[in-house]
Design a protein around this motif. Sequence first.
Motif, short mmCIF file in Angstrom:
data_model
loop_
_atom_site.label_atom_id
_atom_site.label_comp_id
_atom_site.label_asym_id
_atom_site.label_seq_id
_atom_site.Cartn_x
_atom_site.Cartn_y
_atom_site.Cartn_z
N GLU A 1 0.79 -1.22 0.00
CA GLU A 1 0.00 0.00 0.00
C GLU A 1 0.83 1.28 0.00
O GLU A 1 0.28 2.37 -0.16
N ARG A 2 2.14 1.17 0.15
CA ARG A 2 2.98 2.37 0.03
C ARG A 2 3.08 2.81 -1.43
O ARG A 2 3.38 3.95 -1.72
N GLU A 3 2.88 1.92 -2.33
CA GLU A 3 2.87 2.11 -3.78
C GLU A 3 4.26 2.30 -4.37
O GLU A 3 4.64 1.60 -5.32
N ALA A 4 5.03 3.24 -3.87
CA ALA A 4 6.35 3.48 -4.44
C ALA A 4 7.27 4.08 -3.38
O ALA A 4 6.82 4.74 -2.45
N LEU A 5 8.58 3.85 -3.56
CA LEU A 5 9.59 4.38 -2.66
C LEU A 5 10.55 5.28 -3.41
O LEU A 5 10.87 5.04 -4.58
N THR A 6 11.05 6.30 -2.73
CA THR A 6 12.10 7.14 -3.28
C THR A 6 13.44 6.44 -3.08
O THR A 6 13.54 5.46 -2.35
N PRO A 7 14.51 6.94 -3.70
CA PRO A 7 15.83 6.36 -3.44
C PRO A 7 16.27 6.43 -1.98
O PRO A 7 17.22 5.75 -1.58
N ASP A 8 15.59 7.25 -1.17
CA ASP A 8 15.87 7.29 0.27
C ASP A 8 15.09 6.21 1.02
O ASP A 8 15.12 6.17 2.25
N LEU A 9 14.36 5.35 0.27
CA LEU A 9 13.58 4.25 0.82
C LEU A 9 12.44 4.73 1.72
O LEU A 9 12.10 4.10 2.72
N VAL A 10 11.84 5.85 1.35
CA VAL A 10 10.64 6.33 2.04
C VAL A 10 9.50 6.40 1.02
O VAL A 10 9.73 6.58 -0.19
N PRO A 11 8.23 6.22 1.47
CA PRO A 11 7.11 6.28 0.54
C PRO A 11 7.04 7.63 -0.15
O PRO A 11 7.36 8.68 0.43
N THR A 12 6.62 7.62 -1.40
CA THR A 12 6.49 8.86 -2.14
C THR A 12 5.31 9.67 -1.65
O THR A 12 4.41 9.16 -1.00
N ALA A 13 5.31 10.94 -1.98
CA ALA A 13 4.20 11.81 -1.61
C ALA A 13 2.91 11.25 -2.17
O ALA A 13 2.83 10.86 -3.34
N GLY A 14 1.88 11.17 -1.33
CA GLY A 14 0.60 10.65 -1.79
C GLY A 14 0.43 9.18 -1.51
O GLY A 14 -0.66 8.64 -1.55
N ALA A 15 1.56 8.46 -1.26
CA ALA A 15 1.45 7.02 -0.95
C ALA A 15 0.97 6.87 0.49
O ALA A 15 1.10 7.76 1.32
#
Length: 247
Positions: free
Chosen positions: A231-245
């Motif tokens: 349900e996080r949908e996507a991660l940034t290269p910093d391994l955190v969920p993207t905005a909106g996730a």
Amino acid sequence: MASVLNISAYLFTRLADAHDLRPVLRDRAHAAGIKGTILLAEEGINMFLAGEAQAVRDFVATLRDDPRFAPLTTKESWSTAQPFGRLLVKVKREIIRMDHPTIRPDAGRAPAVAPETLRRWLDAGRDDAGREVVLLDTRNAFEVGYGAFEGARDLRLERFTQFPDAAAAAAASLRGKTVVSYCTGGIRCEKAAIHLREVGVDAYQLDGGILGYFEQVGGAHWRGECFVFDEREALTPDLVPTAGANR
């Protein structure tokens, strides 16, 4: 504050008792309050799990007490909420479906490239032997849409079972180059690299996949985010969920 530990892990290891393991692992994970998915097959195990950090790490440590799972490594990231709605433990024909039974990573892996080595090659524009490096994305097309390595070749797959035919069609254009297959966590590109070598391509796999690359060297030569199957949908290269996730 992100307090939920998320792990992804897989291992190709021969399991003759996958059906017997299913209730054992299900009950153990449920008792620890862990949610996510565990896939078991004769060829190994594939997991995406989340929960309280110590509970997740204890679950993995207990799993490694079985000599077959001793080499299991995990990739970690964090979220503020549980990204899985329930726990599923399933027995499948393959832990990642390719429909190509001659590909058996447990019998021998293709050579792997460490994230630090790949970054060095990409910085230099060539490998250590001076050859052109081609990054081959083995993920599905919709995943590629979230983000990919700069200049990576994308086979426009709808599902991984299409990879063998797509790779065979692309093989002539890949020969004579150093090809590095990559995917989210390493499991697809591990099978992909073996198949590429079978069709005469000098192929390697990115050790640990995209998430391992993010963990070791960050987002160098990457553009966008990385789709993940929760349900996080996507991660940034910093391994955190993207905005909106879902965080």
